[in-house]
Design a protein around this motif. Structure first.
Motif, PDB file in Angstrom:
ATOM      1  N   GLY A 153      51.307  27.145 -30.654  1.00  0.00           N
ATOM      2  CA  GLY A 153      51.838  26.893 -31.744  1.00  0.00           C
ATOM      3  C   GLY A 153      51.105  25.311 -32.328  1.00  0.00           C
ATOM      4  N   ALA A 154      49.723  24.902 -31.414  1.00  0.00           N
ATOM      5  CA  ALA A 154      48.941  24.174 -32.068  1.00  0.00           C
ATOM      6  C   ALA A 154      47.713  24.484 -32.450  1.00  0.00           C
ATOM      7  N   ILE A 155      47.025  23.491 -33.478  1.00  0.00           N
ATOM      8  CA  ILE A 155      45.508  23.536 -33.371  1.00  0.00           C
ATOM      9  C   ILE A 155      44.544  23.139 -32.132  1.00  0.00           C
ATOM     10  N   PHE A 156      44.485  23.901 -31.503  1.00  0.00           N
ATOM     11  CA  PHE A 156      43.489  22.973 -30.042  1.00  0.00           C
ATOM     12  C   PHE A 156      42.618  22.299 -30.308  1.00  0.00           C
ATOM     13  N   GLY A 157      43.867  21.212 -29.204  1.00  0.00           N
ATOM     14  CA  GLY A 157      42.666  20.303 -28.760  1.00  0.00           C
ATOM     15  C   GLY A 157      42.557  19.073 -29.868  1.00  0.00           C
ATOM     16  N   HIS A 158      43.518  19.188 -30.789  1.00  0.00           N
ATOM     17  CA  HIS A 158      42.753  18.399 -32.334  1.00  0.00           C
ATOM     18  C   HIS A 158      44.858  18.539 -32.546  1.00  0.00           C
ATOM     19  N   LEU A 159      45.490  18.508 -32.610  1.00  0.00           N
ATOM     20  CA  LEU A 159      46.923  18.572 -33.053  1.00  0.00           C
ATOM     21  C   LEU A 159      47.990  19.527 -32.791  1.00  0.00           C
ATOM     22  N   ALA A 160      49.029  18.872 -31.708  1.00  0.00           N
ATOM     23  CA  ALA A 160      49.992  19.076 -31.656  1.00  0.00           C
ATOM     24  C   ALA A 160      51.307  19.819 -32.565  1.00  0.00           C
ATOM     25  N   ALA A 161      51.760  20.510 -32.155  1.00  0.00           N
ATOM     26  CA  ALA A 161      52.998  21.635 -33.177  1.00  0.00           C
ATOM     27  C   ALA A 161      54.222  20.364 -33.160  1.00  0.00           C
ATOM     28  N   ASN A 162      54.907  20.693 -33.695  1.00  0.00           N
ATOM     29  CA  ASN A 162      55.566  19.451 -34.136  1.00  0.00           C
ATOM     30  C   ASN A 162      57.379  19.570 -33.344  1.00  0.00           C
ATOM     31  N   GLN A 163      57.107  20.809 -32.627  1.00  0.00           N
ATOM     32  CA  GLN A 163      58.169  21.695 -31.294  1.00  0.00           C
ATOM     33  C   GLN A 163      57.183  21.912 -30.523  1.00  0.00           C
ATOM     34  N   LYS A 180      42.161  23.591 -47.545  1.00  0.00           N
ATOM     35  CA  LYS A 180      41.981  23.046 -46.263  1.00  0.00           C
ATOM     36  C   LYS A 180      43.230  22.741 -45.073  1.00  0.00           C
ATOM     37  N   ILE A 181      44.410  23.119 -45.491  1.00  0.00           N
ATOM     38  CA  ILE A 181      45.483  23.488 -45.364  1.00  0.00           C
ATOM     39  C   ILE A 181      46.072  24.574 -44.225  1.00  0.00           C
ATOM     40  N   ILE A 182      46.235  24.248 -42.871  1.00  0.00           N
ATOM     41  CA  ILE A 182      46.212  25.329 -42.101  1.00  0.00           C
ATOM     42  C   ILE A 182      47.884  25.245 -41.631  1.00  0.00           C
ATOM     43  N   GLU A 183      49.151  25.895 -42.070  1.00  0.00           N
ATOM     44  CA  GLU A 183      50.418  25.992 -41.618  1.00  0.00           C
ATOM     45  C   GLU A 183      50.814  27.545 -40.784  1.00  0.00           C
ATOM     46  N   VAL A 184      51.668  26.818 -39.305  1.00  0.00           N
ATOM     47  CA  VAL A 184      52.617  27.151 -38.030  1.00  0.00           C
ATOM     48  C   VAL A 184      53.668  27.608 -38.289  1.00  0.00           C
ATOM     49  N   VAL A 185      54.151  29.418 -38.232  1.00  0.00           N
ATOM     50  CA  VAL A 185      55.627  28.756 -38.499  1.00  0.00           C
ATOM     51  C   VAL A 185      55.774  29.664 -37.284  1.00  0.00           C
ATOM     52  N   LEU A 186      55.959  29.272 -36.434  1.00  0.00           N
ATOM     53  CA  LEU A 186      56.341  30.313 -34.599  1.00  0.00           C
ATOM     54  C   LEU A 186      58.108  30.426 -34.822  1.00  0.00           C
ATOM     55  N   ASN A 187      58.599  31.662 -34.974  1.00  0.00           N
ATOM     56  CA  ASN A 187      60.132  32.330 -34.269  1.00  0.00           C
ATOM     57  C   ASN A 187      61.119  31.612 -35.166  1.00  0.00           C
ATOM     58  N   GLY A 188      60.184  31.134 -36.990  1.00  0.00           N
ATOM     59  CA  GLY A 188      61.492  30.478 -38.117  1.00  0.00           C
ATOM     60  C   GLY A 188      61.099  29.000 -37.927  1.00  0.00           C
ATOM     61  N   LYS A 189      60.370  29.350 -37.049  1.00  0.00           N
ATOM     62  CA  LYS A 189      60.354  27.437 -37.814  1.00  0.00           C
ATOM     63  C   LYS A 189      58.881  26.665 -37.768  1.00  0.00           C
ATOM     64  N   LYS A 190      58.493  26.109 -38.845  1.00  0.00           N
ATOM     65  CA  LYS A 190      57.777  25.512 -39.411  1.00  0.00           C
ATOM     66  C   LYS A 190      57.270  24.050 -38.646  1.00  0.00           C
ATOM     67  N   ILE A 191      56.217  24.982 -37.343  1.00  0.00           N
ATOM     68  CA  ILE A 191      56.074  23.170 -36.329  1.00  0.00           C
ATOM     69  C   ILE A 191      54.499  22.594 -36.672  1.00  0.00           C
ATOM     70  N   THR A 192      53.746  23.637 -36.884  1.00  0.00           N
ATOM     71  CA  THR A 192      52.719  22.921 -37.676  1.00  0.00           C
ATOM     72  C   THR A 192      51.995  22.969 -39.281  1.00  0.00           C
ATOM     73  N   LYS A 193      51.340  21.928 -39.537  1.00  0.00           N
ATOM     74  CA  LYS A 193      50.398  21.336 -40.803  1.00  0.00           C
ATOM     75  C   LYS A 193      49.434  20.727 -40.053  1.00  0.00           C
TER      76      LYS A 193
END
Length: 198
Positions: free
Chosen positions: A124-134, A154-167
């Motif tokens: 869920g992280a942006i590899f090498g740049h930003l960890a997921a918040n969980q 320039k905004i990237i958002e990731v939802v994994l298994n129903g949780k917003k974990i990366t922005k």
């Protein structure tokens, strides 16, 4: 040129839907690779499709045909033990994509290698740049996960298994050496993200 790809190592996934609207609640979703991989560029010796599930037997890229901006990608995936993989967005050079793209990490965070790795190398992280918040939101190997990646400007958002974990706001990544928090960017990823979509 910006392309979207899935880079997978011993992983199964199905693309439920794809919208270029940037809003997953809108209609108009379509299979990203077509129902038979006819809308994909890939190694036929690596990638197979059966009952709507794509499987990779090697660490090889599958590219979507065409360029996309302001889109949402909705997919399900399951990993094998030790999987290290990802979804590549904003790729400006498919022949040399590693330093010329943004990778949303897909990993088996329950194996020792990735579970103890830097958090910006975990699922869920942006590899090498930003960890997921969980961490460890991904399920254990062999179980299906649901991920939605939305890219709007320039905004990237990731939802994994129903949780917003990366922005990520790529405007904040003005250096190719240091992340905004001062942590080091891997040396093989030297291009600042702030200019990727210009």
């Amino acid at each position: 040129m910006r392309q979207l790809t899935i880079l997978l190592l011993f992983i199964c996934f199905s693309v439920d839907g794809f919208s270029n609207s940037g809003d997953s609640k809108k209609t108009g979703w379509k299979p990203l690779f077509g129902t038979d991989l006819s809308q994909a560029k890939y190694d036929k010796n690596c990638w197979t499709i059966k009952n709507g599930v794509f499987t990779a037997s090697e660490d090889k890229v599958i590219w979507a045909v065409g360029d996309y901006e302001n889109f949402s990608l909705d997919l399900e995936f399951k990993t094998a033990v030790g999987t290290n993989s990802g979804i590549i967005v904003y790729c400006t050079d498919p022949e040399n994509w590693i330093p010329n793209s943004v990778e949303i990490q897909i990993a088996d965070d329950y194996c020792e290698k990735w579970g103890t790795a830097s958090k910006d190398w975990q699922c869920g992280a942006i590899f090498g740049h930003l960890a997921a918040n969980q961490q460890k939101v991904v399920k254990k190997s062999g179980e299906w996960n649901k991920m939605e990646v939305t890219c709007k400007g320039k905004i990237i958002e990731v939802v994994l298994n129903g949780k917003k974990i990366t922005k990520m706001d790529m405007n904040k990544w003005t250096s190719g050496k240091l992340n905004p928090d001062g942590s080091e960017i891997p040396s093989w990823l030297p291009k600042p993200f702030c200019g990727v979509t210009d």
